[in-house]
Scaffold this motif. Structure first.
Motif, PDB file in Angstrom:
ATOM      1  N   GLN A   1       0.824  -1.209   0.000  1.00  0.00           N
ATOM      2  CA  GLN A   1       0.000   0.000   0.000  1.00  0.00           C
ATOM      3  C   GLN A   1       0.858   1.259   0.000  1.00  0.00           C
ATOM      4  O   GLN A   1       0.459   2.301  -0.545  1.00  0.00           O
ATOM      5  N   GLN A   2       2.069   1.179   0.588  1.00  0.00           N
ATOM      6  CA  GLN A   2       2.966   2.331   0.558  1.00  0.00           C
ATOM      7  C   GLN A   2       3.288   2.738  -0.880  1.00  0.00           C
ATOM      8  O   GLN A   2       3.294   3.917  -1.217  1.00  0.00           O
ATOM      9  N   LEU A   3       3.551   1.752  -1.715  1.00  0.00           N
ATOM     10  CA  LEU A   3       3.846   2.041  -3.119  1.00  0.00           C
ATOM     11  C   LEU A   3       2.600   2.480  -3.872  1.00  0.00           C
ATOM     12  O   LEU A   3       2.666   3.340  -4.756  1.00  0.00           O
ATOM     13  N   PHE A   4       1.456   1.896  -3.532  1.00  0.00           N
ATOM     14  CA  PHE A   4       0.212   2.332  -4.167  1.00  0.00           C
ATOM     15  C   PHE A   4      -0.066   3.809  -3.855  1.00  0.00           C
ATOM     16  O   PHE A   4      -0.604   4.533  -4.692  1.00  0.00           O
ATOM     17  N   ASP A   5       0.278   4.232  -2.625  1.00  0.00           N
ATOM     18  CA  ASP A   5       0.087   5.637  -2.264  1.00  0.00           C
ATOM     19  C   ASP A   5       0.936   6.554  -3.144  1.00  0.00           C
ATOM     20  O   ASP A   5       0.499   7.642  -3.534  1.00  0.00           O
ATOM     21  N   LEU A   6       2.166   6.114  -3.439  1.00  0.00           N
ATOM     22  CA  LEU A   6       3.115   6.947  -4.172  1.00  0.00           C
ATOM     23  C   LEU A   6       3.003   6.778  -5.685  1.00  0.00           C
ATOM     24  O   LEU A   6       3.457   7.635  -6.444  1.00  0.00           O
TER      25      LEU A   6
END
Length: 339
Positions: free
Chosen positions: A63-68
């Motif tokens: 999800q961290q990468l999905f946010d970015l």
């Protein structure tokens, strides 16, 4: 939604002379594009099975990468490096100065003013541990989303590269630019017009730097343009096998993105199954080549190859100081049985 107005890239004679095309997708840039596809529901025939299998294997930290890197809109600049090697790209991010990270995050947040930017992203430029954690997540995602299919992706890239070489041989750079992606990229000398997913309308001058043309398996919806990339701006285009199709058939992509059999993964473990699968698809590969195709480090590739050789599933011969790996009849039988 595709915009009606194009982005216009203006070429000079010097730009034409310096324009080149990459032999294969840039792994970290391709991961960036794949992360967008994971959040989409479009192109179900092409990507749905891959999405389902990939999401099942991923840690919730993705999800961290999905946010970015959202499905649409801008992604953080440092997560789009066109490095030739995944390890090189990850090392560049780990070593990135805090000021560079802060600037990229600030630019990204400004461009995404209409979106809710997660609060945790503001700490990326000041918290080195958070940046390292994010890099580890990116490495994990590449291992689960790209690496299992590397052999097939390489085959598609090789076919596309052969096509582009024929285009250049028969019609020069004009033929290459005209045939990149007629749906979204139009060559009107000396201007290349791009229909972007963002609907951007802009004039870009390359200032003698030329353009690096990068194939992409996942980037079928629209091109990705890196204007400020160093040492050269880049543009992605979708891979295809021949001039008869505007884009690679969806079933061909789906077949390429079929995973290593679950039964083999259960028996050997995820990474070791990928290593065996890779050796079978690249007989005679060196340890360095095995690491590249499997998306792991050379040390890890050597370790797994040793275990597989000890188990009688692969064999290794040495040519001077180079180890060359192939599957044994037992390894081939195991692959055929689990498949």
């Amino acid at each position: 939604m595709l915009g009606a107005m194009p982005v216009r890239i203006h070429f000079t004679t010097e730009d034409m002379a310096r324009t080149r095309f990459a032999e294969s997708p840039r792994p970290f840039l391709e991961l960036n594009i794949a992360l967008r596809q994971l959040q989409e529901r479009s192109h179900p025939t092409r990507f749905e099975t891959w999405r389902r299998e990939s999401l099942r294997r991923l840690s919730p930290k993705v999800q961290q990468l999905f946010d970015l890197i959202p499905s649409t809109g801008w992604s953080v600049g440092f997560l789009g490096y066109p490095a030739e090697d995944i390890g090189e790209a990850l090392d560049q991010i780990r070593a990135m100065p805090a000021a560079h990270v802060r600037k990229d995050v600030e630019v990204w947040a400004d461009r995404n003013r209409q979106r809710l930017v997660p609060a945790w992203t503001r700490s990326l430029g000041s918290d080195k541990g958070l940046l390292l954690e994010l890099t580890d997540v990116a490495a994990h995602v590449h291992q689960r989303v790209i690496a299992p299919y590397q052999a097939g992706l390489d085959a598609l890239s090789a076919a596309d590269h052969a096509l582009r070489r024929r285009q250049v041989a028969h019609g020069g750079l004009h033929a290459l630019l005209s045939g990149l992606d007629p749906r979204h990229i139009k060559w009107k000398p000396p201007v290349l017009e791009l229909t972007m997913a963002s609907g951007a309308d802009d004039d870009i001058h390359l200032s003698g730097r030329g353009l690096l043309l990068i194939p992409s398996v996942f980037g079928v919806a629209s091109p990705v343009l890196g204007v400020s990339a160093e040492p050269q701006p880049y543009l992605t285009y979708p891979v295809r096998r021949d001039d008869t199709d505007l884009v690679l058939p969806p079933t061909e992509t789906a077949r390429t993105l079929s995973t290593v059999p679950d039964s083999l993964t259960t028996l050997l473990g995820h990474t070791r199954a990928i290593v065996l699968w890779t050796v079978a698809h690249h007989p005679g590969c060196t340890t360095t080549e095995l690491a590249h195709h499997a998306g792991i480090s050379p040390a890890s590739a050597s370790q797994h190859a040793t275990v597989l050789r000890t188990a009688g599933l692969t064999s290794t011969v040495r040519n001077q100081n180079t180890a060359i790996h192939t599957t044994t009849s037992l390894g081939s039988s195991l692959l055929n049985t689990t498949a």
